[in-house]
Design a protein around this motif. Structure first.
Motif, short mmCIF file in Angstrom:
data_model
loop_
_atom_site.label_atom_id
_atom_site.label_comp_id
_atom_site.label_asym_id
_atom_site.label_seq_id
_atom_site.Cartn_x
_atom_site.Cartn_y
_atom_site.Cartn_z
N ALA A 1 86.98 2.18 -71.68
CA ALA A 1 85.67 1.76 -71.21
C ALA A 1 84.82 1.21 -72.35
O ALA A 1 84.19 0.15 -72.22
CB ALA A 1 84.96 2.93 -70.53
N VAL A 2 84.82 1.89 -73.48
CA VAL A 2 84.05 1.43 -74.64
C VAL A 2 84.63 0.12 -75.18
O VAL A 2 83.89 -0.81 -75.52
CB VAL A 2 84.01 2.52 -75.74
N LEU A 3 85.96 0.04 -75.24
CA LEU A 3 86.61 -1.19 -75.70
C LEU A 3 86.27 -2.35 -74.77
O LEU A 3 86.02 -3.47 -75.22
CB LEU A 3 88.12 -0.98 -75.77
N GLY A 4 86.23 -2.08 -73.47
CA GLY A 4 85.86 -3.12 -72.52
C GLY A 4 84.46 -3.64 -72.76
O GLY A 4 84.22 -4.84 -72.72
N VAL A 5 83.54 -2.73 -73.04
CA VAL A 5 82.16 -3.15 -73.34
C VAL A 5 82.12 -3.97 -74.62
O VAL A 5 81.42 -4.99 -74.69
CB VAL A 5 81.23 -1.92 -73.43
N GLY B 1 86.11 -12.69 -72.39
CA GLY B 1 85.43 -11.41 -72.56
C GLY B 1 85.14 -10.69 -71.26
O GLY B 1 85.35 -9.48 -71.14
N ILE B 2 84.70 -11.42 -70.27
CA ILE B 2 84.35 -10.79 -68.99
C ILE B 2 85.59 -10.23 -68.30
O ILE B 2 85.57 -9.15 -67.72
CB ILE B 2 83.58 -11.78 -68.07
N ILE B 3 86.70 -10.98 -68.38
CA ILE B 3 87.95 -10.51 -67.77
C ILE B 3 88.42 -9.24 -68.47
O ILE B 3 88.78 -8.25 -67.82
CB ILE B 3 89.03 -11.60 -67.83
N PHE C 1 89.59 -3.55 -68.70
CA PHE C 1 89.55 -2.33 -69.50
C PHE C 1 88.63 -1.28 -68.89
O PHE C 1 88.95 -0.09 -68.90
CB PHE C 1 89.12 -2.63 -70.95
N TYR C 2 87.50 -1.70 -68.37
CA TYR C 2 86.57 -0.75 -67.78
C TYR C 2 87.17 -0.09 -66.53
O TYR C 2 87.07 1.12 -66.34
CB TYR C 2 85.24 -1.43 -67.44
#
Length: 163
Positions: free
Chosen positions: A50-54, A63-65, A70-71
């Motif tokens: 989740a943090v990596l996704g952010v 980035g959005i994908i 990841f989130y």
């Protein structure tokens, strides 16, 4: 070792008559220490994802994908981490309990729709909306494990809306 004992004692023939639920339950007989380690590992992987996704959100073009993937994967890992503590069958039964059935359905629906919006429909605005709904539904689902907290929140919201 138990498998070897059942084969040597001739109980293997009776094992074929087991249901899927019995097989899953037997496979999930982990010791408490192993369950806690599995919970912590899966929960940490979920949090890191989740943090990596952010963090990846701010990469140009992809980035959005990456954020959404990841989130969502992080949320799934966090959800599955509790299966280590309770066992898979007990977790599924609790998820389908009448107090959490709606929250569980919303949460899983948001997870699936988020991935559909990214990979199938390729609509990133809709995907971000589903991520927001993911957060809200996951929070509502998590709050269902705390007695009477959802009722208190509903009363607080109704007072704020009326006032």
């Amino acid at each position: 070792m138990d498998k070897l004992k059942s084969v040597l004692s001739g109980e293997e023939a009776h094992a074929e008559n087991r249901t899927i639920a019995q097989t899953v339950n037997e496979a999930s007989t982990l010791g408490w220490g192993t369950r806690v380690k599995g919970f912590v590992a899966c929960f940490v992987v979920g949090g890191v994802c989740a943090v990596l996704g952010v963090c990846l959100l701010f990469l140009p073009k992809v980035g959005i994908i990456l954020f959404i993937v990841f989130y969502t994967f992080g949320n799934l890992c966090t959800l599955f981490s509790t299966m280590f503590l309770m066992g898979p069958m007990k977790q599924v039964k609790r998820m389908c309990d009448k107090t959490r059935a709606l929250a569980t359905t919303l949460m899983i629906t948001c997870l699936v729709l988020t991935m559909c919006a990214v990979f199938w429909w390729k609509n990133f605005g809709l995907a971000l909306l589903f991520v927001i709904l993911q957060v809200l539904s996951f929070a509502w689902y998590s709050l269902s494990y705390i007695p009477f907290i959802r009722d208190a929140i509903m009363k607080m919201v109704s007072v704020c809306i009326k006032g």
